[in-house]
Scaffold this active site. Structure first.
Site, PDB file in Angstrom:
ATOM      1  N   ARG A  15       0.830  -1.196   0.000  1.00 34.26           N
ATOM      2  CA  ARG A  15       0.000   0.000   0.000  1.00 34.26           C
ATOM      3  C   ARG A  15       0.871   1.254   0.000  1.00 34.26           C
ATOM      4  O   ARG A  15       2.079   1.200   0.222  1.00 34.26           O
ATOM      5  CB  ARG A  15      -0.918   0.008   1.231  1.00 34.26           C
ATOM      6  N   LYS A  75       1.352   2.105   7.227  1.00 30.59           N
ATOM      7  CA  LYS A  75       1.718   1.300   8.394  1.00 30.59           C
ATOM      8  C   LYS A  75       2.578   2.097   9.371  1.00 30.59           C
ATOM      9  O   LYS A  75       3.161   3.120   9.026  1.00 30.59           O
ATOM     10  CB  LYS A  75       2.454   0.031   7.965  1.00 30.59           C
ATOM     11  N   TYR A  94      -1.312   4.748  10.597  1.00 33.56           N
ATOM     12  CA  TYR A  94      -1.681   3.771  11.619  1.00 33.56           C
ATOM     13  C   TYR A  94      -0.488   3.579  12.544  1.00 33.56           C
ATOM     14  O   TYR A  94       0.651   3.476  12.093  1.00 33.56           O
ATOM     15  CB  TYR A  94      -2.052   2.425  10.987  1.00 33.56           C
ATOM     16  N   HIS A  96      -1.010   1.763  16.216  1.00 38.67           N
ATOM     17  CA  HIS A  96      -1.241   0.558  17.044  1.00 38.67           C
ATOM     18  C   HIS A  96      -0.166   0.426  18.118  1.00 38.67           C
ATOM     19  O   HIS A  96       0.468  -0.617  18.286  1.00 38.67           O
ATOM     20  CB  HIS A  96      -1.271  -0.694  16.158  1.00 38.67           C
ATOM     21  N   GLU A 118      -6.098   5.052  13.689  1.00 38.25           N
ATOM     22  CA  GLU A 118      -7.036   4.127  14.341  1.00 38.25           C
ATOM     23  C   GLU A 118      -7.717   4.690  15.578  1.00 38.25           C
ATOM     24  O   GLU A 118      -8.637   4.065  16.110  1.00 38.25           O
ATOM     25  CB  GLU A 118      -6.339   2.807  14.692  1.00 38.25           C
ATOM     26  N   ASP A 270      -2.987  -6.609  15.250  1.00 38.38           N
ATOM     27  CA  ASP A 270      -2.359  -5.287  15.300  1.00 38.38           C
ATOM     28  C   ASP A 270      -2.369  -4.714  16.705  1.00 38.38           C
ATOM     29  O   ASP A 270      -1.502  -3.909  17.070  1.00 38.38           O
ATOM     30  CB  ASP A 270      -3.075  -4.308  14.366  1.00 38.38           C
TER      31      ASP A 270
END
Length: 373
Positions: A15, A75, A94, A96, A118, A270
């Site tokens: 991605r 990511k 993101y 996490h 998130e 995740d």
């Protein structure tokens, strides 16, 4: 503002943080976008596509990080990337963090301002920047689970949909949120026998109305888990506590009670995973076996379908990127408390309560951080 889009470096992550159409929007608003060469190759976008949209393409990630005021990724930054972040820089991606203490430590030490997709919220309490990837992961979980169930892949040799005269496979979905309902939709479409567990009775009613009895729903209790887990052919873990580590709802003892060749797919990995026997895997080596039960715990599941995932992600992140760029991160967060909920790290402090609690940091609220800024 100068916005940087580096190439993703997580294992088999294809991605990219922004499609050319998003670049065009930002350039139209007067911003400069710097894109690392081949950043979009995994979704079929060339450097020429980005150049035509108005981006400046550079040869290395180092150049992107050095030039940009804000980094837009997909990511979480790998430790090498954390080392390129600056205190005067914004990272929007993101994160996490609750499941990644090393990354949290690196971001705190960098002094950067890190806003996590998130934990950005909507007026209804939903997580709009997580939703499209939850949709993708939910749907992929059934594809991955069905593949792992094939005998040659270590599974039990059960076809999820069965055939006339042979019972279908039994799918247990733990969590009735976005990921869980998308998993159920795919499993129902294949003809499986599907049960969803959730702790929200209103949500269970919605699911029952949605599927008209084609999905069995049960309130999630220890008794329900104890009863349903050993009988399932495929279990999808789709539990989410925003920003916090996922609770371990399926124990190692539960796994020992499952039939050989059963499959666990942990969408929650995740955030640390909701199965006690879960550990992160990659698309290169997606599965492992514990007590003859196959585990699929890939931490970037949507990366398997990067084109669909990137377009879906850009659709929801672009308005927030534009706000951050047009207003500056401080004013954007002051005007939008839902975007402010995304602030996880700033100037060496952790600004999300669940992350601070799980990792043992002192908590400084986003509002206090904004006042100090």
């Amino acid at each position: 503002m100068k916005i940087g889009v580096p190439k993703e470096i997580k294992i088999l992550e294809y991605r990219v943080g922004m499609v050319p159409a998003g670049v065009r929007e930002l350039v139209h608003d007067g911003h400069e976008v710097i894109v690392e060469t081949n950043a979009g190759a995994g979704i079929g976008m060339t450097d020429a596509d980005y150049t035509e949209a108005g981006a400046r393409v550079v040869a290395t990630a180092k150049e992107v990080y050095a030039a940009a005021d804000m980094i837009v990724k997909v990511k979480e930054p790998q430790l090498a990337e954390c080392g390129m972040l600056r205190p005067d820089q914004v990272l929007f991606t993101y994160l996490h963090l609750a499941a990644d203490p090393a990354q949290a430590d690196a971001l705190v030490k960098s002094g950067t301002t890190a806003i996590a997709y998130e934990t950005v919220t909507a007026k209804d309490g939903s997580l709009p920047l997580l939703t499209p990837m939850s949709e993708v992961a939910g749907r992929l979980s059934i594809q991955a689970g069905a593949f792992a169930m094939q005998k040659a892949n270590g599974g039990c040799g059960v076809l999820l949909g069965g055939v006339p005269g042979v019972a279908p496979g039994k799918v247990l979905v733990i969590g009735g949120g976005v990921a869980g309902t998308n998993a159920a939709e795919m499993a129902v479409g294949l003809g499986a026998q599907v049960t969803i567990l959730d702790r929200s009775v209103p949500r269970l009613r919605e699911i029952n109305d949605l599927y008209g009895g084609r999905v069995r729903t049960e309130y999630s209790t220890k008794h329900a888990v104890d009863t349903l887990v050993p009988d399932a052919d495929l279990i999808i873990g789709a539990v989410l506590v925003a920003g916090a580590a996922a609770p371990k709802l399926v124990s190692a003892e539960h796994v020992r009670q499952m039939r050989p060749g059963s499959v666990l797919v942990d969408i929650s990995i995740d955030q640390g995973g909701c199965f006690e026997t879960s550990r992160p895997t990659t698309h290169a080596e997606p599965t492992y076996t514990v007590d003859d039960v196959v585990h699929y715990c890939v931490t970037n599941m949507p990366g398997a379908v990067p084109r669909t995932s990137t377009f879906a992600l850009t659709n929801v992140t672009l308005p927030f990127v534009k706000s951050l760029a047009n207003l500056g991160w401080r004013e954007a967060l002051r005007r939008d408390p839902h975007l402010a909920n995304g602030l996880n790290v700033h100037a060496g402090h952790v600004n999300h309560e669940a992350v601070a609690h799980d990792l043992g940091y002192d908590y400084l609220s986003a509002s206090d951080a904004l006042q100090a800024a």
